[in-house]
Design a protein around this motif. Structure first.
Motif, short mmCIF file in Angstrom:
data_model
loop_
_atom_site.label_atom_id
_atom_site.label_comp_id
_atom_site.label_asym_id
_atom_site.label_seq_id
_atom_site.Cartn_x
_atom_site.Cartn_y
_atom_site.Cartn_z
N CYS A 1 4.54 5.16 -1.43
CA CYS A 1 3.20 5.72 -1.66
C CYS A 1 2.59 5.09 -2.92
O CYS A 1 3.27 4.81 -3.90
CB CYS A 1 3.27 7.24 -1.87
SG CYS A 1 3.55 8.16 -0.34
N ASP A 2 1.27 4.88 -2.87
CA ASP A 2 0.54 4.37 -4.02
C ASP A 2 0.25 5.52 -4.98
O ASP A 2 -0.06 6.64 -4.56
CB ASP A 2 -0.78 3.73 -3.58
CG ASP A 2 -0.56 2.48 -2.74
OD1 ASP A 2 0.41 1.74 -3.01
OD2 ASP A 2 -1.35 2.25 -1.82
N LYS B 1 -5.39 2.50 -9.06
CA LYS B 1 -3.99 2.34 -8.67
C LYS B 1 -3.17 1.85 -9.85
O LYS B 1 -3.50 0.83 -10.46
CB LYS B 1 -3.87 1.36 -7.50
CG LYS B 1 -2.46 1.24 -6.97
CD LYS B 1 -2.42 0.35 -5.74
CE LYS B 1 -1.00 0.09 -5.29
NZ LYS B 1 -0.98 -0.76 -4.08
N GLU C 1 3.53 2.21 -7.54
CA GLU C 1 4.04 2.48 -6.21
C GLU C 1 5.38 3.19 -6.36
O GLU C 1 6.22 2.78 -7.18
CB GLU C 1 4.22 1.16 -5.46
CG GLU C 1 4.82 1.30 -4.09
CD GLU C 1 5.09 -0.05 -3.44
OE1 GLU C 1 5.42 -0.03 -2.24
OE2 GLU C 1 5.00 -1.09 -4.09
#
Length: 181
Positions: free
Chosen positions: A111-112, A119, A122
């Protein structure tokens, strides 16, 4: 598959095991189809069972001194059981029940992670933490940064959207830089 526990110790002469359960309700194993035994180093969470993993059927389940004690149809006696001591018992994910707001560890992987719409990383994995919190191990993707960051899973800091593989984080200021020089 989900890890149900490890075969901790052979109990008696009939091939029974004391189970070191990692699930909340091990009595649910009684009558469950799709159980698999695998050596402890084999991870079936993201892989299909293959040799040396083997499907098993529960022959009996009982409690012994507040611990689950179980036997498998494929393990007739203590001699056969000794070779399996320490092996992991896996169950189908479809047999698990989650309460509202709960998730499986494997749902987090990949998942980011976003902070303020940007962002920043991860998720690599979730690890049990020393204070009872799971630690979200994140690959740091911020410009000029490398490596991993361990972030405690404190519900108030996270907004989870597994369907879109997105996790929004609102950490205390400086949390991601705590181990920077």
């Amino acid at each position: 598959m989900l890890l149900a526990g490890h075969l901790a110790k052979v109990q008696g002469l009939k091939g029974e095991f004391l189970l070191h359960a990692v699930m909340d309700e091990p009595e649910r194993l009684d009558g469950m189809a799709g159980l698999v035994l695998a050596p402890p180093e084999v991870d079936l969470e993201s892989a299909e069972p293959a040799s040396p993993a083997r499907p098993v059927k529960l022959r009996s389940f009982r409690w012994h001194q507040d611990r689950p004690c179980l036997a498998f149809a494929e393990v007739p006696d203590r001699t056969a059981a000794e070779a399996l001591k320490g092996w992991a018992l896996w169950m189908p994910e479809s047999e698990a029940t989650l309460e509202e707001g709960e998730s499986f560890r494997h749902q987090w992987i990949g998942c980011d992670v976003f902070i303020g719409g940007r962002k920043v990383g991860e998720v690599l994995r979730l690890d049990p933490g020393p204070a009872g919190y799971d630690m979200v191990v994140m690959r740091d993707l911020r410009p000029g940064r490398t490596g991993q960051r361990d972030i405690p899973y404190i519900k108030a800091w996270w907004t989870l959207d597994f369907e879109h593989r997105r996790l929004d984080l609102d950490p205390p200021e400086g949390l991601l830089d705590v181990n920077q020089v």
